[in-house]
Design a protein around this motif. Sequence first.
Motif, PDB file in Angstrom:
ATOM      1  N   ALA A  52      -3.699   2.763  -9.098  1.00 50.45           N
ATOM      2  CA  ALA A  52      -3.398   1.705  -8.025  1.00 50.45           C
ATOM      3  C   ALA A  52      -4.134   0.294  -8.190  1.00 50.45           C
ATOM      4  CB  ALA A  52      -3.844   2.459  -6.532  1.00 50.45           C
ATOM      5  N   ALA A  53      -5.236   0.512  -8.851  1.00 52.64           N
ATOM      6  CA  ALA A  53      -6.174  -0.727  -8.893  1.00 52.64           C
ATOM      7  C   ALA A  53      -5.437  -1.649 -10.053  1.00 52.64           C
ATOM      8  CB  ALA A  53      -7.357  -0.126  -9.621  1.00 52.64           C
ATOM      9  N   ASP A  54      -4.730  -0.937 -10.702  1.00 57.40           N
ATOM     10  CA  ASP A  54      -4.021  -1.989 -11.854  1.00 57.40           C
ATOM     11  C   ASP A  54      -2.875  -2.839 -11.083  1.00 57.40           C
ATOM     12  OD1 ASP A  54      -5.188  -0.896 -13.706  1.00 57.40           O
ATOM     13  OD2 ASP A  54      -3.823   0.919 -14.106  1.00 57.40           O
ATOM     14  N   VAL A  55      -2.499  -2.463 -10.008  1.00 55.72           N
ATOM     15  CA  VAL A  55      -1.539  -3.320  -9.275  1.00 55.72           C
ATOM     16  C   VAL A  55      -2.087  -4.712  -8.718  1.00 55.72           C
ATOM     17  CG1 VAL A  55      -0.065  -3.384  -7.254  1.00 55.72           C
ATOM     18  CG2 VAL A  55      -0.084  -1.535  -8.594  1.00 55.72           C
ATOM     19  N   ALA A  56      -3.380  -4.439  -8.218  1.00 53.75           N
ATOM     20  CA  ALA A  56      -4.209  -5.758  -7.866  1.00 53.75           C
ATOM     21  C   ALA A  56      -4.130  -6.951  -8.762  1.00 53.75           C
ATOM     22  CB  ALA A  56      -5.613  -5.326  -7.530  1.00 53.75           C
ATOM     23  N   GLY A  57      -4.020  -6.597  -9.982  1.00 54.48           N
ATOM     24  CA  GLY A  57      -3.925  -7.598 -11.135  1.00 54.48           C
ATOM     25  C   GLY A  57      -2.633  -8.267 -11.073  1.00 54.48           C
ATOM     26  N   ASP A  87      -6.407  -5.515  -1.011  1.00 53.19           N
ATOM     27  CA  ASP A  87      -7.563  -5.118  -1.325  1.00 53.19           C
ATOM     28  C   ASP A  87      -8.047  -4.136  -0.128  1.00 53.19           C
ATOM     29  OD1 ASP A  87      -7.889  -6.677  -3.638  1.00 53.19           O
ATOM     30  OD2 ASP A  87      -8.645  -8.270  -2.682  1.00 53.19           O
ATOM     31  N   ARG A  88      -8.030  -4.484   1.244  1.00 51.83           N
ATOM     32  CA  ARG A  88      -8.177  -3.464   2.128  1.00 51.83           C
ATOM     33  C   ARG A  88      -7.699  -2.003   2.104  1.00 51.83           C
ATOM     34  NH1 ARG A  88      -6.783  -7.836   5.695  1.00 51.83           N
ATOM     35  NH2 ARG A  88      -4.796  -6.935   6.005  1.00 51.83           N
ATOM     36  N   PRO A  95      -7.212   5.198  -3.364  1.00 48.06           N
ATOM     37  CA  PRO A  95      -6.307   5.782  -3.940  1.00 48.06           C
ATOM     38  C   PRO A  95      -6.124   5.588  -5.719  1.00 48.06           C
ATOM     39  CG  PRO A  95      -5.178   3.397  -3.310  1.00 48.06           C
ATOM     40  CD  PRO A  95      -6.595   3.768  -2.980  1.00 48.06           C
ATOM     41  N   LEU A  96      -5.886   6.829  -6.147  1.00 48.60           N
ATOM     42  CA  LEU A  96      -5.894   6.675  -7.870  1.00 48.60           C
ATOM     43  C   LEU A  96      -4.262   6.155  -7.965  1.00 48.60           C
ATOM     44  CD1 LEU A  96      -6.861   7.171 -10.407  1.00 48.60           C
ATOM     45  CD2 LEU A  96      -6.034   9.536 -10.295  1.00 48.60           C
TER      46      LEU A  96
END
Length: 275
Positions: A52-57, A87-88, A95-96
């Motif tokens: 999920a963190a990769d979507v932020a980029g 981000d919120r 989530p992973l």
Amino acid sequence: IGIPNADLIPSFRRVLPAWGVSLHDPAGRPFKQTSIGRLLVAVELYLERGHAADVAGLLRHPVIERWLDMQSEPGGLGAFGVVEAYDRLLEDTVPLELSTFLPPRHKSLHEAIRPLLLQLQPMRHAVESVSERAEGLRALLEDWLTPHLESGSCSDADLQAIDQVMDRLTEFARVDERISDPVSSAAIIRLLLGLLDTATVQVPDEGDSIEGLGWLECHLDDAPALLLAGFNEGVVPSSINSDPFLPNDLRRGLGLADNDQRYARDAFLLEAIIR
């Protein structure tokens, strides 16, 4: 500006425009520093890991921002609102991976990013021939890039980089399916990035820009003033002592450039610059 440490060049590109000047790099800009290069790196990372963190980029990339704006309904979150809401979500649920449906309190975010996820999720697990994967990736990039190109905000460097990508994908699309093994979309992007790893795009000189020179060219320039940035130990002179294959003593024995030769060369260049 003489820049012995090439890692500083992106910083100059960001800082100098704020001072009213631009930097011209005669060597060209590495492909991975272009907009399309950064986009492909971000897409490959998400397709490979699915975090999920990769979507932020991806959501912060200008091409995706503009594309999502085109997909959103009137009164939607907008590009900045999507990034803030995402981000919120990461802070709220940690989530992973992204589930099919987000919690009800994040409904507006889910509606905003759903078009992107609908395109990317099927690509994560699909394994097809090289030609089919290349065609699918080319169609995806054309869809994403259309609003960006129509806005007129693409630089000449970005247009050159886009042409390089599309040319390679066209070549991949012609590969005979009988002689190629099935591949994933992430593998196709890695292959594409590997082929373009050493590619550069030429940025035209704007006339009043400041020339950025490598260390070996500084003594040849006839500008009335020279600023050396990154002139630090380990960069000038550089030294290689613990290389596992060619340590300094072996390089000297083979007649290759060793630490003493590099030191002498850089001392000569500095003296030539000063004079």
